[in-house]
Design a protein around this motif. Structure first.
Motif, PDB file in Angstrom:
ATOM      1  N   GLY A  18       0.783  -1.228   0.000  1.00  0.00           N
ATOM      2  CA  GLY A  18       0.000   0.000   0.000  1.00  0.00           C
ATOM      3  C   GLY A  18       0.813   1.274   0.000  1.00  0.00           C
ATOM      4  O   GLY A  18       0.251   2.372   0.055  1.00  0.00           O
ATOM      5  N   THR A  19       2.134   1.167  -0.067  1.00  0.00           N
ATOM      6  CA  THR A  19       3.003   2.340   0.006  1.00  0.00           C
ATOM      7  C   THR A  19       3.389   2.845  -1.377  1.00  0.00           C
ATOM      8  O   THR A  19       3.359   2.097  -2.356  1.00  0.00           O
ATOM      9  N   PRO A  20       3.797   4.111  -1.480  1.00  0.00           N
ATOM     10  CA  PRO A  20       4.452   4.568  -2.705  1.00  0.00           C
ATOM     11  C   PRO A  20       5.747   3.778  -2.904  1.00  0.00           C
ATOM     12  O   PRO A  20       6.360   3.315  -1.938  1.00  0.00           O
ATOM     13  N   SER A  21       6.161   3.645  -4.138  1.00  0.00           N
ATOM     14  CA  SER A  21       7.365   2.863  -4.420  1.00  0.00           C
ATOM     15  C   SER A  21       8.590   3.512  -3.779  1.00  0.00           C
ATOM     16  O   SER A  21       8.608   4.720  -3.506  1.00  0.00           O
ATOM     17  N   PRO A  22       9.656   2.717  -3.539  1.00  0.00           N
ATOM     18  CA  PRO A  22      10.886   3.308  -3.005  1.00  0.00           C
ATOM     19  C   PRO A  22      11.405   4.459  -3.860  1.00  0.00           C
ATOM     20  O   PRO A  22      11.908   5.455  -3.325  1.00  0.00           O
ATOM     21  N   ARG A  23      11.291   4.346  -5.169  1.00  0.00           N
ATOM     22  CA  ARG A  23      11.784   5.422  -6.050  1.00  0.00           C
ATOM     23  C   ARG A  23      10.980   6.704  -5.857  1.00  0.00           C
ATOM     24  O   ARG A  23      11.537   7.807  -5.865  1.00  0.00           O
ATOM     25  N   ARG A  24       9.676   6.578  -5.679  1.00  0.00           N
ATOM     26  CA  ARG A  24       8.864   7.773  -5.429  1.00  0.00           C
ATOM     27  C   ARG A  24       9.221   8.398  -4.078  1.00  0.00           C
ATOM     28  O   ARG A  24       9.255   9.620  -3.944  1.00  0.00           O
ATOM     29  N   ARG A  25       9.473   7.568  -3.089  1.00  0.00           N
ATOM     30  CA  ARG A  25       9.898   8.105  -1.792  1.00  0.00           C
ATOM     31  C   ARG A  25      11.230   8.836  -1.921  1.00  0.00           C
ATOM     32  O   ARG A  25      11.429   9.905  -1.324  1.00  0.00           O
ATOM     33  N   LEU A  26      12.137   8.268  -2.691  1.00  0.00           N
ATOM     34  CA  LEU A  26      13.434   8.921  -2.864  1.00  0.00           C
ATOM     35  C   LEU A  26      13.299  10.212  -3.668  1.00  0.00           C
ATOM     36  O   LEU A  26      14.048  11.169  -3.435  1.00  0.00           O
ATOM     37  N   ASP A  27      12.352  10.261  -4.592  1.00  0.00           N
ATOM     38  CA  ASP A  27      12.072  11.524  -5.280  1.00  0.00           C
ATOM     39  C   ASP A  27      11.607  12.583  -4.274  1.00  0.00           C
ATOM     40  O   ASP A  27      11.970  13.767  -4.374  1.00  0.00           O
TER      41      ASP A  27
END
Length: 346
Positions: free
Chosen positions: A207-216
């Motif tokens: 249910g989370t945003p992807s790791p790449r989106r979090r890093l963005d």
């Protein structure tokens, strides 16, 4: 806080396109207003709207976390992380620690107004307040209920220091507010990114945003002038604790402009332990013997494993120019391990 301190909100405090759900209510929430939403993002979810009688929660003195007060505007979390240590707290509400934790969410609809009253109380001394330490305050429901803006505004207006730990990219909506608050008081922002493997993310954090989106999002906060910490958590034995996984994750965190990285090996408390073990036996049965050995004495892996894993992350962090957080920096620290207890993983 005690759930006896919650009451139902007035019916008019209902977000758009919401419909009352059908009783019966959980015994622990007898007066809640129950809502479902007719949008795909909330399919299968139920929201229990309550009016809390207190919102500033004091952390037990035995805890090792570097803060004394927290705010939790939600209970339950649509991020659905299999390993979430807060799962067992849902059983106090007559829900289960598995699917109910992911789909039955308690919403403290008066969080902002209540916080203003508590910050204004003569007994309040302006202590640091941590958010996102139990369930994520930027989970999907926040997009509809918008509890965080009035919370941040109250903390800003009272110049009260605070920090937020999240996996949710929805925090970007509140970046202007957080910048305003940071001009007045100390504001810490940290993201949780345990690994960057997309397949593993879809499996254990669906249910989370992807790791790449979090890093963005880390990059956007860094560009806005925040010293953003990343909690590399959890690191999963046999799944994300290899040298290759650690190197890829630390490199991505550094490239995103993070100021620091703090590793945290997986720990499995009751509730999360059973839910994670069920998934592990289904998806990675070959790892079950290793997990039984690692977690045979309780919720935490043996200290030698934790120290070795932490050392490898710190070596990679130095290689990529990430400093270790100094004392006083906001970071999430796991609670003290409980006394050893014999538990069954499966």
């Amino acid at each position: 806080m005690r759930w006896e301190n919650l009451t139902a909100p007035p019916v008019e405090e209902v977000p758009g396109r919401a419909a009352p759900a059908t009783p019966p209510l959980p015994l622990a929430l007898p007066d809640a207003v129950v809502r479902t939403f007719d949008t795909p993002g909330f399919a299968g979810m139920t929201f229990y709207e309550v009016r809390a009688k207190s919102i500033l929660n004091r952390v037990p003195g035995t805890s090792r976390v570097p803060f004394e007060w927290t705010i939790n505007p939600y209970r339950g979390c649509s991020h659905a992380c299999l390993y979430c240590f807060a799962r067992n707290s849902h059983t106090y509400l007559d829900f289960d620690a598995g699917a109910d934790f992911d789909r039955q969410v308690v919403v403290k609809v008066n969080a902002g107004e209540l916080l203003r009253r508590e910050l204004a109380a003569p007994r309040w001394r302006g202590a640091h307040v941590a958010m996102g330490t139990n369930v994520d305050c930027y989970q999907r429901a926040e997009g509809r209920y918008r509890l965080m803006p009035p919370i941040i505004e109250a903390l800003r207006d009272f110049a009260n220091p605070f920090s937020i730990l999240t996996k949710g990219t929805l925090i970007l909506r509140d970046l202007p507010l957080l910048r305003q608050a940071a001009e007045i008081t100390r504001v810490g922002v940290a993201f949780s990114v345990g690994f960057v493997d997309e397949g593993l993310w879809r499996s254990v954090e669906p249910g989370t945003p992807s790791p790449r989106r979090r890093l963005d999002a880390v990059r956007q906060f860094s560009d806005a002038g925040f010293e953003v910490g990343v909690l590399m958590a959890p690191i999963l034995p046999g799944l994300s604790d290899s040298d290759e996984s650690i190197e890829a994750t630390v490199a991505a965190i550094a490239a995103a402009g993070a100021a620091s990285v703090t590793p945290l090996p997986l720990h499995l408390r009751p509730g999360a332990r059973e839910w994670y073990a069920h998934w592990l036996a289904r998806e990675h049965p070959h790892l079950v013997p290793r997990y039984r050995k690692l977690f045979r004495s309780g919720a935490y892996a043996p200290q030698p494993y934790q120290r070795e894993l932490t050392a490898r992350v710190r070596i990679a962090a130095r290689r990529h120019g990430l400093h270790r957080p100094e004392r006083g920096d906001h970071r999430a620290v796991p609670p003290s391990p409980p006394a050893p207890e014999q538990l069954s993983l499966l």
